[in-house]
Scaffold this motif. Structure first.
Motif, PDB file in Angstrom:
ATOM      1  N   UNK A  30       0.869  -1.179   0.000  1.00 57.99           N
ATOM      2  CA  UNK A  30       0.000   0.000   0.000  1.00 57.99           C
ATOM      3  C   UNK A  30       0.902   1.223   0.000  1.00 57.99           C
ATOM      4  N   UNK A  31       0.612   2.160  -0.894  1.00 58.39           N
ATOM      5  CA  UNK A  31       1.360   3.419  -0.971  1.00 58.39           C
ATOM      6  C   UNK A  31       0.477   4.529  -0.425  1.00 58.39           C
ATOM      7  N   UNK A  44      -1.669   6.917  10.850  1.00 62.15           N
ATOM      8  CA  UNK A  44      -2.426   5.966  10.029  1.00 62.15           C
ATOM      9  C   UNK A  44      -1.535   4.800   9.603  1.00 62.15           C
ATOM     10  N   UNK A  45      -0.213   5.023   9.610  1.00 59.84           N
ATOM     11  CA  UNK A  45       0.705   3.934   9.248  1.00 59.84           C
ATOM     12  C   UNK A  45       0.539   2.746  10.193  1.00 59.84           C
ATOM     13  N   UNK A  54       3.611  -4.569   2.987  1.00 58.96           N
ATOM     14  CA  UNK A  54       4.503  -3.407   3.104  1.00 58.96           C
ATOM     15  C   UNK A  54       3.787  -2.092   2.814  1.00 58.96           C
ATOM     16  N   UNK A  55       4.258  -1.058   3.508  1.00 62.12           N
ATOM     17  CA  UNK A  55       3.735   0.297   3.334  1.00 62.12           C
ATOM     18  C   UNK A  55       4.813   1.161   2.673  1.00 62.12           C
ATOM     19  N   UNK A  77      11.063   5.185  10.796  1.00 59.03           N
ATOM     20  CA  UNK A  77      10.696   5.029  12.206  1.00 59.03           C
ATOM     21  C   UNK A  77       9.188   4.828  12.358  1.00 59.03           C
ATOM     22  N   UNK A  78       8.410   5.362  11.407  1.00 59.14           N
ATOM     23  CA  UNK A  78       6.948   5.233  11.472  1.00 59.14           C
ATOM     24  C   UNK A  78       6.463   3.880  10.977  1.00 59.14           C
ATOM     25  N   UNK A  79       7.374   3.065  10.464  1.00 58.48           N
ATOM     26  CA  UNK A  79       6.990   1.708  10.091  1.00 58.48           C
ATOM     27  C   UNK A  79       6.876   1.447   8.595  1.00 58.48           C
TER      28      UNK A  79
END
Ligand code: O7E
Length: 211
Positions: A30-31, A44-45, A54-55, A77-79
């Motif tokens: 997801x982008x 939201x991440x 994966x984001x 850091x946000x994932x």
């Protein structure tokens, strides 16, 4: 044949989670970018990571190396698993994102030629080819190239070899998935999935073009 990447440019947390929940079984990544993050916050991440795919952070980072590195570190850091940066700021700016990605075990993709008509004014032709070569030289993991111009994707492929091509422009912008799929590694689809009456069905149809 490519992975399917949802461009989740919706404007609320609830809509993001509704579409992601429906489409996730058919997606490889997801982008998200400014539309959703400005509307719903970077937090939201967290819930989106919960879908187990994966984001990709699409902030098209375009600044001096120090600022690019600071942005990229926040993203990882946000994932997020990957970051997208612009190439036109130069190789040192791109290298800062690549280094931050490497440090985090993530990936960095460099925008070369964009998919919209206005890209032909500055971000195409020889300039796009120079950006693609630079992406290779600084060790980026891949490039962004336009599904709306398959012949340009082939030209850029000849420059980057085995590195990945993620390609937006299918569906709402007119790109043909059957034509572009054999040329790329990731097909980015936004409106054709998230505005569909049945996002799961739409995602499943695009997933037919996967490996
Ligand atoms: O047209 P859609 O709705 O399928 O959405 C396409 C998505 O890809 C949207 O998020 C847009 O910002 C992005 N995009 C392009 O459309 N064209 C480009 O050249 C580059 C991108 C992009 O995502 O760049 C980084 C991947």
């Amino acid at each position: 044949m490519p992975d399917l990447i949802l461009a989740l440019d919706v404007l609320s947390r609830s809509e993001a989670l509704r579409v992601a929940d429906a489409a996730a079984p058919h997606l490889d990544a997801i982008k998200i970018g400014y539309p959703l993050v400005l509307a719903a916050g970077l937090d939201i991440a967290g819930p989106l990571s919960g879908f187990g795919i994966p984001l990709i952070a699409d902030f098209k980072v375009a600044d001096i190396p120090n600022t690019n590195r600071l942005i990229a570190e926040q993203v990882f850091a946000a994932g997020f698993s990957a970051i997208i940066c612009q190439g036109f700021c130069g190789s040192d700016s791109v290298a800062a994102c690549v280094e931050a990605a490497d440090d985090a075990g993530g990936e960095c993709y460099v925008v070369t030629e964009m998919s919209h008509p206005g890209a032909l004014e500055f971000l195409s032709g020889k300039n796009a080819e120079l950006l693609a070569q630079m992406a290779v030289d600084v060790g980026a993991h891949g490039i962004i190239a336009p599904a709306t111009r398959p012949e340009r994707v082939q030209t850029l492929r000849a420059i980057i070899g085995e590195k990945k091509i993620l390609s937006p422009g299918v569906g709402a912008q007119g790109g043909d998935p059957a034509v572009i799929a054999p040329l790329i590694d990731g097909m980015i689809v936004g409106r054709a999935i998230y505005t569909a009456e049945n996002p799961a069905k739409a995602a499943r149809a695009y997933a037919e073009f996967r490996r």
